[in-house]
Design an enzyme around this catalytic site. Structure first.
Site, PDB file in Angstrom:
ATOM      1  N   GLY A   1     -26.874   9.987 -10.674  1.00 17.68           N
ATOM      2  CA  GLY A   1     -26.166   9.092 -10.122  1.00 17.68           C
ATOM      3  C   GLY A   1     -27.110   8.490  -9.297  1.00 17.68           C
ATOM      4  O   GLY A   1     -28.438   8.364  -9.140  1.00 17.68           O
ATOM      5  N   CYS A   2     -26.657   7.252  -8.690  1.00 17.03           N
ATOM      6  CA  CYS A   2     -27.569   6.290  -8.008  1.00 17.03           C
ATOM      7  C   CYS A   2     -27.971   6.860  -6.854  1.00 17.03           C
ATOM      8  O   CYS A   2     -29.652   6.977  -6.477  1.00 17.03           O
ATOM      9  CB  CYS A   2     -26.867   4.721  -7.803  1.00 17.03           C
ATOM     10  SG  CYS A   2     -25.373   5.138  -6.917  1.00 17.03           S
TER      11      CYS A   2
END
Length: 344
Positions: free
Chosen positions: A147-148
């Site tokens: 994920g970011c």
């Protein structure tokens, strides 16, 4: 190598198209969409006029027959259904959603409120934190792209947690993101009138990236504890800044801390370590695959602060996905990603 993108109409898919359009070893062969099939791609993204002539196609096994690698940029939950079919046909897969990041099925169901993938596919999936899992990525066929927020956070914490320098129970992460992280589909939370001139905390104590971060910290250090992690939406299009606080177990000076980070990332082309007293901004990595990190120690409190910035759509999603594909396929990991940040 022939590549396909599933979920091409979203922002992550558009970034994959941008990168793969200039990749020296991968050819973008097909753009697949469950919602906009048979429409020219430029109807979704007019900035690609005279650049991309592909037509969106339905997700069909026949179309995928000649494809070597598939990037899935669809919403979380879709990959759980798509990956079994793709792996049955021996396709290499990079999944940009959260379906295969968590190894515990119950944990995935609890945090994402969706049915978990099978144990077999969870076991097969390799967590694609490019800078730290290269040996596993090289031998993988299914990559769970991080994920970011976890990307920015884990790159910032990795040297400290692996060397057991900080008290894991002291970790506090204050992270801020641009609106594109919420995706292209409009909601009240991303409405201009709601976002403009506003700063909003969201998913307090309940963000789905919490267990992902904790899982990797635990992998690096068995003493890792639950973290405090809060996210904020800021009125800008793209970018993430994670400001991370932790208490060292023993006294350490700033120069030693800086040297540790420089040594840890000296052969990692997309992580740039700032000199003491210099702190990165999100605009300095805009539209690039770089992660810029600064470290400091508060002389009064003894607490360490790490500032880590990325472009959420690049290093936080599509850029890292292509970096993982490069590693998996034996290409130079920089292929297609030597993109200078856009400034101002």
């Amino acid at each position: 190598m022939k590549a396909a993108v599933i979920g091409a109409t979203g922002y992550g898919g558009a970034e994959l198209v941008r990168i793969l359009s200039n990749h020296p070893y991968m050819k973008l062969e097909a753009l697949l969409s469950s919602s906009s099939a048979d429409a020219p791609y430029i109807e979704s993204y007019a900035h690609l006029l005279n650049i991309n002539s592909l037509v969106l196609q339905p997700i069909d096994q026949e179309i995928l027959h000649e494809i070597d690698i598939v990037f899935i940029a669809a919403p979380t939950g879709a990959s759980t259904k798509l990956v079994p079919m793709l792996r049955e046909h021996h396709k290499r897969v990079i999944d940009l959603a959260g379906d295969f990041r968590l190894k515990d099925q119950q944990q995935y169901s609890d945090w994402y409120n969706k049915q978990a993938p099978t144990e077999a596919h969870l076991h097969e999936a390799v967590y694609g934190l490019s800078e730290w899992n290269q040996s596993d990525i090289q031998h993988a066929s299914l990559i769970a792209n991080p994920g970011c927020f976890p990307t920015a956070t884990l790159l910032g914490l990795a040297p400290l947690i692996q060397e057991d320098i900080i008290d894991p129970a002291s970790i506090i992460i204050d992270a801020k993101t641009g609106v594109s992280g919420a995706g292209r589909s409009p909601t009240m939370n991303t409405h201009f009138s709601e976002v403009n001139e506003n700063l909003k905390i969201y998913k307090v104590n309940s963000h789905q990236h919490i267990p992902e971060i904790e899982q990797m910290l635990k992998h690096w250090n068995r003493q890792a504890a639950p973290i405090t992690f809060h996210t904020h939406l800021v009125p800008m299009t793209r970018g993430i800044m994670a400001t991370i606080y932790a208490t060292p177990k023993v006294a350490i000076n700033e120069q030693t801390l800086l040297d540790l980070y420089k040594t840890s990332y000296e052969n990692k082309p997309f992580v740039r370590i700032r000199e003491l007293g210099q702190f990165p901004t999100t605009k300095e990595v805009f539209s690039s695959n770089y992660c810029d990190i600064a470290v400091t120690i508060d002389a009064r409190t003894g607490r360490i602060t790490i500032v880590s910035v990325i472009d959420n759509l690049m290093k936080g999603a599509s850029g890292q996905a292509v970096q993982n594909a490069n590693i998996m396929l034996g290409f130079d990991e920089r292929a297609g990603l030597d993109i200078v940040p856009v400034y101002p």
